[in-house]
Design an enzyme around this catalytic site. Structure first.
Site, PDB file in Angstrom:
ATOM      1  CB  CYS A 310     -55.109 -86.788-103.288  1.00 21.31           C
ATOM      2  SG  CYS A 310     -53.767 -87.899-102.968  1.00 21.31           S
ATOM      3  CB  ILE A 311     -60.578 -86.209-104.611  1.00 22.89           C
ATOM      4  CG1 ILE A 311     -61.799 -85.296-104.464  1.00 22.89           C
ATOM      5  CG2 ILE A 311     -60.969 -87.636-104.363  1.00 22.89           C
ATOM      6  CD1 ILE A 311     -62.895 -85.564-105.499  1.00 22.89           C
ATOM      7  CG  LEU A 312     -59.835 -83.413 -98.137  1.00 28.30           C
ATOM      8  CD1 LEU A 312     -60.272 -84.571 -97.243  1.00 28.30           C
ATOM      9  CD2 LEU A 312     -58.647 -82.701 -97.492  1.00 28.30           C
ATOM     10  CD  GLN A 318     -66.099 -85.528 -95.656  1.00 31.74           C
ATOM     11  OE1 GLN A 318     -66.741 -86.344 -94.986  1.00 31.74           O
ATOM     12  NE2 GLN A 318     -64.782 -85.574 -95.766  1.00 31.74           N
ATOM     13  NE  ARG A 319     -73.420 -88.229 -98.216  1.00 30.22           N
ATOM     14  CZ  ARG A 319     -74.132 -89.237 -97.743  1.00 30.22           C
ATOM     15  NH1 ARG A 319     -73.801 -89.792 -96.604  1.00 30.22           N
ATOM     16  NH2 ARG A 319     -75.170 -89.711 -98.419  1.00 30.22           N
ATOM     17  CE  LYS A 320     -72.010 -78.502 -95.802  1.00 35.90           C
ATOM     18  NZ  LYS A 320     -73.167 -78.224 -95.011  1.00 35.90           N
ATOM     19  N   GLY A 321     -72.404 -82.264-101.971  1.00 36.08           N
ATOM     20  CA  GLY A 321     -72.262 -82.281-103.432  1.00 36.08           C
ATOM     21  C   GLY A 321     -70.927 -81.729-103.926  1.00 36.08           C
ATOM     22  CE1 TYR A 322     -69.335 -76.503-102.410  1.00 37.68           C
ATOM     23  CE2 TYR A 322     -69.679 -77.369-100.200  1.00 37.68           C
ATOM     24  CZ  TYR A 322     -69.786 -76.345-101.109  1.00 37.68           C
ATOM     25  OH  TYR A 322     -70.353 -75.163-100.740  1.00 37.68           O
ATOM     26  CD  GLU A 344     -52.052 -91.789-107.539  1.00 30.81           C
ATOM     27  OE1 GLU A 344     -51.710 -90.711-108.067  1.00 30.81           O
ATOM     28  OE2 GLU A 344     -51.629 -92.179-106.443  1.00 30.81           O
ATOM     29  CB  SER A 348     -60.873 -93.833 -99.590  1.00 32.65           C
ATOM     30  OG  SER A 348     -61.786 -92.872-100.087  1.00 32.65           O
TER      31      SER A 348
HETATM   32  N1  ACO Z   1     -71.600 -92.188 -96.090  1.00 29.04           N
HETATM   33  C1  ACO Z   1     -72.278 -92.712 -97.143  1.00 29.04           C
HETATM   34  N2  ACO Z   1     -72.149 -92.275 -98.420  1.00 29.04           N
HETATM   35  C2  ACO Z   1     -71.276 -91.279 -98.616  1.00 29.04           C
HETATM   36  C3  ACO Z   1     -70.545 -90.665 -97.575  1.00 29.04           C
HETATM   37  C4  ACO Z   1     -70.745 -91.167 -96.261  1.00 29.04           C
HETATM   38  N3  ACO Z   1     -70.088 -90.684 -95.219  1.00 29.04           N
HETATM   39  N4  ACO Z   1     -69.791 -89.683 -98.088  1.00 29.04           N
HETATM   40  C5  ACO Z   1     -70.027 -89.662 -99.415  1.00 29.04           C
HETATM   41  N5  ACO Z   1     -70.912 -90.640 -99.734  1.00 29.04           N
HETATM   42  C6  ACO Z   1     -71.393 -91.004-101.074  1.00 29.04           C
HETATM   43  C7  ACO Z   1     -72.819 -90.654-101.309  1.00 29.04           C
HETATM   44  O1  ACO Z   1     -73.318 -91.504-102.307  1.00 29.04           O
HETATM   45  C8  ACO Z   1     -72.693 -89.232-101.808  1.00 29.04           C
HETATM   46  O2  ACO Z   1     -73.764 -88.864-102.619  1.00 29.04           O
HETATM   47  P1  ACO Z   1     -75.175 -88.424-101.961  1.00 29.04           P
HETATM   48  O3  ACO Z   1     -74.853 -87.423-100.881  1.00 29.04           O
HETATM   49  O4  ACO Z   1     -75.901 -87.867-103.121  1.00 29.04           O
HETATM   50  O5  ACO Z   1     -75.767 -89.682-101.430  1.00 29.04           O
HETATM   51  C9  ACO Z   1     -71.464 -89.316-102.670  1.00 29.04           C
HETATM   52  O6  ACO Z   1     -70.628 -90.277-102.032  1.00 29.04           O
HETATM   53  C10 ACO Z   1     -70.667 -88.032-102.834  1.00 29.04           C
HETATM   54  O7  ACO Z   1     -71.184 -87.023-102.093  1.00 29.04           O
HETATM   55  P2  ACO Z   1     -70.601 -85.562-102.233  1.00 29.04           P
HETATM   56  O8  ACO Z   1     -71.340 -84.693-101.274  1.00 29.04           O
HETATM   57  O9  ACO Z   1     -70.558 -85.130-103.650  1.00 29.04           O
HETATM   58  O10 ACO Z   1     -69.087 -85.794-101.791  1.00 29.04           O
HETATM   59  P3  ACO Z   1     -68.283 -85.174-100.559  1.00 29.04           P
HETATM   60  O11 ACO Z   1     -68.175 -83.691-100.728  1.00 29.04           O
HETATM   61  O12 ACO Z   1     -68.801 -85.685 -99.298  1.00 29.04           O
HETATM   62  O13 ACO Z   1     -66.827 -85.767-100.884  1.00 29.04           O
HETATM   63  C11 ACO Z   1     -65.126 -87.374-100.707  1.00 29.04           C
HETATM   64  C12 ACO Z   1     -66.568 -87.106-101.143  1.00 29.04           C
HETATM   65  C13 ACO Z   1     -64.198 -86.417-101.444  1.00 29.04           C
HETATM   66  C14 ACO Z   1     -64.713 -88.792-101.072  1.00 29.04           C
HETATM   67  C15 ACO Z   1     -65.058 -87.141 -99.175  1.00 29.04           C
HETATM   68  O14 ACO Z   1     -65.795 -88.136 -98.524  1.00 29.04           O
HETATM   69  C16 ACO Z   1     -63.654 -87.126 -98.601  1.00 29.04           C
HETATM   70  O15 ACO Z   1     -62.931 -86.142 -98.735  1.00 29.04           O
HETATM   71  N6  ACO Z   1     -63.257 -88.236 -97.936  1.00 29.04           N
HETATM   72  C17 ACO Z   1     -61.946 -88.320 -97.287  1.00 29.04           C
HETATM   73  C18 ACO Z   1     -60.833 -88.421 -98.299  1.00 29.04           C
HETATM   74  C19 ACO Z   1     -61.063 -89.528 -99.292  1.00 29.04           C
HETATM   75  O16 ACO Z   1     -61.410 -90.651 -98.940  1.00 29.04           O
HETATM   76  N7  ACO Z   1     -60.850 -89.212-100.593  1.00 29.04           N
HETATM   77  C20 ACO Z   1     -60.938 -90.157-101.679  1.00 29.04           C
HETATM   78  C21 ACO Z   1     -59.692 -90.968-101.735  1.00 29.04           C
HETATM   79  S1  ACO Z   1     -59.516 -91.806-103.272  1.00 29.04           S
HETATM   80  C22 ACO Z   1     -58.577 -90.714-104.235  1.00 29.04           C
HETATM   81  O17 ACO Z   1     -58.120 -89.716-103.722  1.00 29.04           O
HETATM   82  C23 ACO Z   1     -58.387 -91.010-105.678  1.00 29.04           C
END
Ligand code: ACO
Ligand code: ZN
Length: 444
Positions: A310-312, A318-322, A344, A348
């Site tokens: 799982c990743i969160l 969010q949207r800061k590259g973490y 896995e 989402s």
């Molecule tokens: N809308 C559109 N694009 C998005 C969004 C959004 N709300 N969030 C992320 N993205 C896309 C973009 O392409 C983004 O890159 P960009 O900002 O350069 O355009 C890219 O994903 C990742 O951006 P990051 O800033 O590196 O990622 P973030 O820190 O936001 O984390 C994560 C991404 C972990 C999926 C987050 O959205 C999250 O925790 N979501 C809820 C939990 C979840 O869904 N986890 C994944 C489940 S699957 C699994 O666990 C295997």
């Protein structure tokens, strides 16, 4: 504990909290008071005369609802409850699912947000469900199992699955407080029953214990001696740190983290058996301590070559590259293990976007620099990305051709540049020289 800040939300209208410029919460009064809303309100009130007899609306009703963007969107009523006054059928509140959006946007709305002109006849859900389940192919059934079953529940039949969905359909905890942030939650999480229906839970940001009242948290903070996650700090670069927490050695922490994470993960497996997992917790550090930004979990032993369960990233971060940092980190661990890895499933919507962005950037940057032919196997060896994920990424970018029984990568530099631009920003970089880690070995 510092001042409280509202969490920021991703801007694409697909997030729970805030949602877009200004992040105005959608409430009945707000919807009715804008210019366009007035005409709509008059029509609605005329309609409500004819619909008054049908109030309160039944669960399952489909109707248009004014969302936080002030536009009407189709919703399905998931649940209803009596409002505070509860003297008339018009006082009910409705828990609605916006059928165009992800479940994280489901919310309680008041009657005046609904356009009663647009109410559709209620379909008998039980009949509908029965029909769909009869028509389901084996493959579809397996897919449902993959996306819905929690670990230890693999034997659930379709009826029990529906029961599970029924049970998780309404968010039980609306908000949490964690460190400086108050965060709107996205999904149901199976907290012990005594915590259900608490409007807000208060988390210690270091040990992740949760409490019902602010005063309890304040008392706790005076005696909690943690200032960072338990476990080993395996990475530090500038103000960023990564801690490895063994679920077996820190069971309560692992379970608390799972409860917290489930609030933002819909279909993810919830592991009560945290012994089998390692948790990699990313923190921003300052003189008050190391504040959790996000995490990923990883099975100690995975037969399916999963390198991440799982990743969160917590919504305020969010949207800061973490997210891409965490993904990159998981592949760096795989490289050190000398293995290829894959996340896995199911992913989402946001997970898939993040992974696709990461895979695209990593692979295309190699292809840009590489002279001559390169195979998928070579790409996999260099990146620790599983061959299937490489193939699907390159196929989705139309960079693969099938010639003489073989997949061939066609990498025109101009096309690569175009895709790279579209892939968005890279995440924060992992500085591998700062990673001090050895792969997990069972002790004793
Ligand atoms: N809308 C559109 N694009 C998005 C969004 C959004 N709300 N969030 C992320 N993205 C896309 C973009 O392409 C983004 O890159 P960009 O900002 O350069 O355009 C890219 O994903 C990742 O951006 P990051 O800033 O590196 O990622 P973030 O820190 O936001 O984390 C994560 C991404 C972990 C999926 C987050 O959205 C999250 O925790 N979501 C809820 C939990 C979840 O869904 N986890 C994944 C489940 S699957 C699994 O666990 C295997
Ligand atoms: Zn604590």
């Amino acid at each position: 504990m510092g001042s409280m800040e509202a969490s920021t939300a991703p801007e694409n209208g697909s997030s729970a909290a805030g949602g877009g410029a200004g992040g105005t919460a959608c409430n009945g009064a707000g919807a009715a008071s804008n210019g366009g809303g007035m005409e709509r309100r008059l029509r609605s009130s005329a309609a409500s005369a004819s619909w008054a007899a049908h109030l309160p609306l039944e669960v399952g009703t489909r109707v248009m609802c004014r969302w936080r963007d002030q536009k009407l969107h189709p919703v399905k009523v998931i649940e209803r409850r009596k409002g505070s006054a509860c003297s008339s059928p018009a006082d009910y509140e409705y828990y609605v699912h916006y059928t165009e959006f992800n479940r994280r946007l489901d919310e309680w709305v008041k009657l005046d947000q609904l356009d009663l002109d647009t109410v559709e006849t209620v379909v008998d859900e039980k009949v509908e469900d029965k029909a769909t389940s009869l028509k389901m192919t084996r493959h579809q059934k397996r897919k449902i199992d993959e996306t819905h079953v929690e670990q230890g529940h693999e034997e659930l039949d379709a009826a029990s699955l529906r029961e599970h969905e029924e049970f998780t359909k309404v968010k039980n905890i609306a908000k949490i407080e964690l460190g400086r942030y108050e965060i709107d939650t996205w999904y149901f999480s199976p907290f012990p029953p005594e915590y259900n229906d608490c409007p807000k839970l208060f988390f210690c940001e270091f040990c992740l214990n949760f409490m019902k009242r602010k005063e309890q948290l304040q008392r706790h903070m005076k005696k909690c001696d943690l200032k960072h996650p338990p476990g080993d700090e395996i990475y530090r670069s500038g103000t960023l740190s990564m801690f490895e927490v063994d679920g077996k050695k820190n069971k309560v922490y692992g379970q608390n983290l799972c409860y917290l994470a489930k609030l933002f993960l819909d279909h993810k497996t919830l592991y009560y058996d945290v012994d089998l997992f390692l948790f990699y917790v990313l923190c921003e550090c300052d003189d008050r301590g190391c504040h959790m930004v996000g995490y990923f979990s990883k099975e100690k032993h995975s037969e399916e070559s999963y390198n991440l369960a799982c990743i969160l990233t917590l919504p305020p971060y969010q949207r800061k590259g973490y997210g891409k940092f965490l993904i990159a980190f998981s592949y760096e661990l795989s490289k050190k293990e000398g293995k290829v890895g894959t996340p896995e499933r199911p992913l989402s919507d946001l997970g898939l976007l993040s992974y696709r962005g990461y895979w695209t950037r990593v692979l295309l940057e190699i292809l840009k620099k590489h002279k001559g032919n390169i195979s998928i196997k070579e790409l996999s060896d260099m990146t620790a990305i599983k061959a299937d994920d490489i193939l699907s990424t390159l196929q989705s970018l139309d960079l693969i051709q099938y010639r003489k029984g073989q997949h061939v990568i066609c990498a025109d530099p101009k096309v690569l540049d175009r895709h790279l631009k579209a892939a968005g920003r890279g995440g924060l970089d992992v500085d591998v020289s700062k990673l001090i880690w050895t792969p997990y070995k069972e002790q004793g």
